[in-house]
Design an enzyme around this catalytic site. Structure first.
Site, PDB file in Angstrom:
ATOM      1  N   GLN A 124     -10.406   5.837  11.307  1.00  0.00           N
ATOM      2  CA  GLN A 124     -11.331   4.890  10.676  1.00  0.00           C
ATOM      3  C   GLN A 124     -10.704   3.498  10.653  1.00  0.00           C
ATOM      4  O   GLN A 124      -9.746   3.264   9.919  1.00  0.00           O
ATOM      5  CB  GLN A 124     -11.589   5.376   9.257  1.00  0.00           C
ATOM      6  CG  GLN A 124     -12.569   4.585   8.461  1.00  0.00           C
ATOM      7  CD  GLN A 124     -12.545   5.017   6.989  1.00  0.00           C
ATOM      8  OE1 GLN A 124     -11.515   5.440   6.481  1.00  0.00           O
ATOM      9  NE2 GLN A 124     -13.653   4.925   6.316  1.00  0.00           N
ATOM     10  N   GLU A 242     -17.044   9.603   1.917  1.00  0.00           N
ATOM     11  CA  GLU A 242     -15.577   9.760   1.818  1.00  0.00           C
ATOM     12  C   GLU A 242     -15.161   9.935   0.356  1.00  0.00           C
ATOM     13  O   GLU A 242     -14.225  10.669   0.044  1.00  0.00           O
ATOM     14  CB  GLU A 242     -14.919   8.510   2.410  1.00  0.00           C
ATOM     15  CG  GLU A 242     -13.406   8.568   2.492  1.00  0.00           C
ATOM     16  CD  GLU A 242     -12.807   7.292   3.091  1.00  0.00           C
ATOM     17  OE1 GLU A 242     -13.560   6.322   3.346  1.00  0.00           O
ATOM     18  OE2 GLU A 242     -11.583   7.271   3.284  1.00  0.00           O
TER      19      GLU A 242
HETATM   20  C1  LIG Z   1      -3.295   6.826   1.949  1.00  0.00           C
HETATM   21  C2  LIG Z   1      -4.175   5.733   2.464  1.00  0.00           C
HETATM   22  C3  LIG Z   1      -4.926   5.921   3.617  1.00  0.00           C
HETATM   23  C4  LIG Z   1      -5.739   4.890   4.103  1.00  0.00           C
HETATM   24  N1  LIG Z   1      -6.432   5.110   5.257  1.00  0.00           N
HETATM   25  C5  LIG Z   1      -7.221   4.125   5.761  1.00  0.00           C
HETATM   26  C6  LIG Z   1      -7.912   4.318   7.001  1.00  0.00           C
HETATM   27  O1  LIG Z   1      -7.799   5.374   7.655  1.00  0.00           O
HETATM   28  N2  LIG Z   1      -8.685   3.324   7.464  1.00  0.00           N
HETATM   29  C7  LIG Z   1      -8.837   2.135   6.799  1.00  0.00           C
HETATM   30  O2  LIG Z   1      -9.595   1.288   7.259  1.00  0.00           O
HETATM   31  N3  LIG Z   1      -8.171   1.896   5.620  1.00  0.00           N
HETATM   32  C8  LIG Z   1      -7.361   2.865   5.106  1.00  0.00           C
HETATM   33  N4  LIG Z   1      -6.667   2.653   3.921  1.00  0.00           N
HETATM   34  C9  LIG Z   1      -6.739   1.334   3.305  1.00  0.00           C
HETATM   35  C10 LIG Z   1      -7.513   1.273   1.987  1.00  0.00           C
HETATM   36  O3  LIG Z   1      -8.900   1.388   2.208  1.00  0.00           O
HETATM   37  C11 LIG Z   1      -7.146  -0.062   1.326  1.00  0.00           C
HETATM   38  O4  LIG Z   1      -5.771   0.005   1.015  1.00  0.00           O
HETATM   39  C12 LIG Z   1      -7.945  -0.308   0.066  1.00  0.00           C
HETATM   40  O5  LIG Z   1      -9.302  -0.536   0.356  1.00  0.00           O
HETATM   41  C13 LIG Z   1      -7.387  -1.519  -0.723  1.00  0.00           C
HETATM   42  O6  LIG Z   1      -7.243  -2.638   0.099  1.00  0.00           O
HETATM   43  P1  LIG Z   1      -5.854  -3.434   0.148  1.00  0.00           P
HETATM   44  O7  LIG Z   1      -4.755  -2.465   0.368  1.00  0.00           O
HETATM   45  O8  LIG Z   1      -6.026  -4.540   1.127  1.00  0.00           O
HETATM   46  O9  LIG Z   1      -5.672  -4.016  -1.325  1.00  0.00           O
HETATM   47  P2  LIG Z   1      -6.311  -5.345  -1.905  1.00  0.00           P
HETATM   48  O10 LIG Z   1      -7.743  -5.385  -1.571  1.00  0.00           O
HETATM   49  O11 LIG Z   1      -5.452  -6.488  -1.499  1.00  0.00           O
HETATM   50  O12 LIG Z   1      -6.164  -5.104  -3.466  1.00  0.00           O
HETATM   51  C14 LIG Z   1      -4.944  -5.357  -4.186  1.00  0.00           C
HETATM   52  C15 LIG Z   1      -5.216  -5.117  -5.662  1.00  0.00           C
HETATM   53  O13 LIG Z   1      -6.217  -6.052  -6.136  1.00  0.00           O
HETATM   54  C16 LIG Z   1      -7.282  -5.348  -6.752  1.00  0.00           C
HETATM   55  N5  LIG Z   1      -8.562  -6.014  -6.471  1.00  0.00           N
HETATM   56  C17 LIG Z   1      -8.960  -6.530  -5.275  1.00  0.00           C
HETATM   57  N6  LIG Z   1     -10.217  -7.056  -5.391  1.00  0.00           N
HETATM   58  C18 LIG Z   1     -10.610  -6.825  -6.669  1.00  0.00           C
HETATM   59  C19 LIG Z   1     -11.820  -7.121  -7.391  1.00  0.00           C
HETATM   60  N7  LIG Z   1     -12.856  -7.723  -6.808  1.00  0.00           N
HETATM   61  N8  LIG Z   1     -11.886  -6.736  -8.701  1.00  0.00           N
HETATM   62  C20 LIG Z   1     -10.831  -6.103  -9.292  1.00  0.00           C
HETATM   63  N9  LIG Z   1      -9.661  -5.814  -8.655  1.00  0.00           N
HETATM   64  C21 LIG Z   1      -9.556  -6.175  -7.360  1.00  0.00           C
HETATM   65  C22 LIG Z   1      -7.273  -3.967  -6.112  1.00  0.00           C
HETATM   66  O14 LIG Z   1      -7.894  -3.002  -6.938  1.00  0.00           O
HETATM   67  C23 LIG Z   1      -5.768  -3.713  -5.948  1.00  0.00           C
HETATM   68  O15 LIG Z   1      -5.229  -3.249  -7.163  1.00  0.00           O
HETATM   69  C24 LIG Z   1      -5.837   3.653   3.421  1.00  0.00           C
HETATM   70  C25 LIG Z   1      -5.086   3.468   2.242  1.00  0.00           C
HETATM   71  C26 LIG Z   1      -4.255   4.471   1.772  1.00  0.00           C
HETATM   72  C27 LIG Z   1      -3.460   4.237   0.516  1.00  0.00           C
END
Ligand SMILES: Cc1cc2nc3c(=O)[nH]c(=O)nc-3n(C[C@H](O)[C@H](O)[C@H](O)COP(=O)(O)OP(=O)(O)OC[C@H]3O[C@@H](n4cnc5c(N)ncnc54)[C@H](O)[C@@H]3O)c2cc1C
Length: 387
Positions: A124, A242
């Site tokens: 994905q 999901e």
């Molecule tokens: C084990 C694992 C598997 C994964 N597999 C996939 C995959 O196969 N494909 C894929 O595309 N992605 C994958 N991901 C990525 C995952 O979808 C993202 O890590 C997740 O959506 C958070 O995005 P980010 O890491 O960029 O954090 P950020 O978006 O940068 O967030 C950082 C912090 O800020 C907070 N935050 C951000 N915006 C807001 C808001 N509007 N209000 C309140 N709080 C907020 C978040 O809650 C978090 O605590 C995976 C992640 C993990 C941990």
């Protein structure tokens, strides 16, 4: 005949299905994982074994390689697997739902049977370095040419891309249009020239995540899923399945651990500190709430309701149950903390990621506030004309 948590007082055909599955499982037990075998390779062998018995894609129509049964049949099989401590059904249900809803007939026939059989492994490609929670802010760009697209950009956290043949990729196709109408979905074969997959090592030692670099990668128009601009609704459909408790099959596995904790609480009552007994009680309550919620959601799905934004409730309940459960279990069984390669410790480590993958817990709360409860946005000033 069964005491698994999602037993619905099953109708006769479901009861038969559970019996058939148990009989099959007795003859086709979980294969041994080889010492040097990466987890996804082992799980892929398990996927194929389940498929050979007809136990994958039960709720997918027969013409696409499934069995044309209901979501409840799929839930029952997940439930059985969790209850015997086997890995769950392959986690492809959410991708299959996206294809069922958005792909055209040719594409469904081309991709779904191979996905269910494990002939094609999909990953994905949604998140990017600057776009996780704010997925609509993605910058990977697909530029349209005559009959094909050229894609440039980077994806991040793409789970198991190094073991995958195809990627469900989101890219922006129109820089001018509003974010939610300018994203398009593609099925990208990962062996295309211009694709680089680089695995990243996580703190638990696994190489689950990958970076995906896309350097003018050619994608054919026939590999676009849905129309241009359909990528956002497709992404929302994908994540709502999901996040759905029913597609993961973890609940019975939690049930086994809750039962283990309950036994210890009973047998070592005088030994365990009150605080820990209290935590075990909380685990039990979380688990019961999750089971009750999952039953209600199954009933809704059977009534024809799509997974929808309510899946954010599933995700929060699953996360809370899982994290508290493994944290408590490690306090009750501290010896398993030091067991190298031990299952409980591995599950504990992975449970920390539950509040991030599939969308963070904060984002789930935002979705519940906006799309389930329809609460007014805090950032908007109150309407002075409102009474
Ligand atoms: C084990 C694992 C598997 C994964 N597999 C996939 C995959 O196969 N494909 C894929 O595309 N992605 C994958 N991901 C990525 C995952 O979808 C993202 O890590 C997740 O959506 C958070 O995005 P980010 O890491 O960029 O954090 P950020 O978006 O940068 O967030 C950082 C912090 O800020 C907070 N935050 C951000 N915006 C807001 C808001 N509007 N209000 C309140 N709080 C907020 C978040 O809650 C978090 O605590 C995976 C992640 C993990 C941990």
């Amino acid at each position: 005949m069964t005491d698994t948590p999602l037993d619905f007082g099953d109708p006769a055909d479901l009861d038969r299905l559970r019996r058939d599955f148990r009989a099959w499982l007795a003859e086709h037990p979980l294969p041994e994982r080889r010492l040097d075998e990466p987890l996804p390779v082992f799980l892929h062998r398990w996927h194929r074994q389940l498929h050979s018995g007809g136990w994958v894609g039960l709720d997918v129509p027969e013409r696409y390689g499934g069995r044309g049964l209901s979501a409840l049949h799929q839930v029952a099989i997940s439930d059985e697997l969790g209850a015997c401590h086997a890995p769950g059904i392959p986690r492809i249900g959410y991708l299959a739902h996206a294809l069922l809803e958005f792909a055209d007939e040719d594409q469904r026939r081309r991709w779904l049977p191979r996905m269910l059989a494990g002939d094609d492994v999909w990953c994905q490609g949604f998140s990017e370095p600057g776009a996780g929670s704010d997925l609509a802010g993605m910058s990977t760009l697909a530029t349209r040419h005559d009959g094909h697209y050229s894609v440039r950009g980077q994806k991040l956290w793409t789970s198991y891309a190094q073991y995958s043949g195809l990627c469900l990729l989101l890219a922006r196709t129109d820089r001018g249009a509003p974010a939610h109408r300018s994203i398009t979905a593609f099925a990208l074969p990962l062996d295309r020239p211009g694709v680089t997959v680089r695995p990243l090592r996580a703190m638990n030692g696994d190489d689950e995540f990958c970076e995906l670099f896309l350097d003018d990668v050619r994608i054919e128009e026939s590999e676009r899923i849905g129309a241009e601009g359909d990528g956002w609704p497709l992404a929302m459909t994908t994540v709502s399945y999901e996040r759905n408790a029913l597609d993961t099959g973890h609940i019975s596995k939690y049930g086994l651990l809750v039962e283990r904790l309950r036994r210890v609480a009973r047998d070592r009552r005088g030994e365990l500190p009150d605080g820990l007994l209290c935590e075990i009680g909380r685990c039990f309550v979380d688990y019961e709430v999750l089971v009750a919620h999952a039953r209600r959601r199954t009933a809704e799905r059977l009534g024809g309701q799509a997974a929808g934004p309510e899946s954010s409730i599933d995700k929060l309940l699953m996360t809370r149950t899982e994290q508290r459960l493994y944290e408590t279990a490690l306090k009750v069984f501290p010896e398993e903390l030091h067991e190298e390669g031990g299952e409980l410790f591995g599950d504990y480590l992975y449970s920390r990621a539950a509040s991030v993958y599939g969308g963070t817990s904060q984002i789930q709360r935002n979705i519940i506030a906006k799309r389930v409860l329809h609460l007014p946005s805090l950032s908007k000033p109150p309407n002075p004309g409102a009474t």
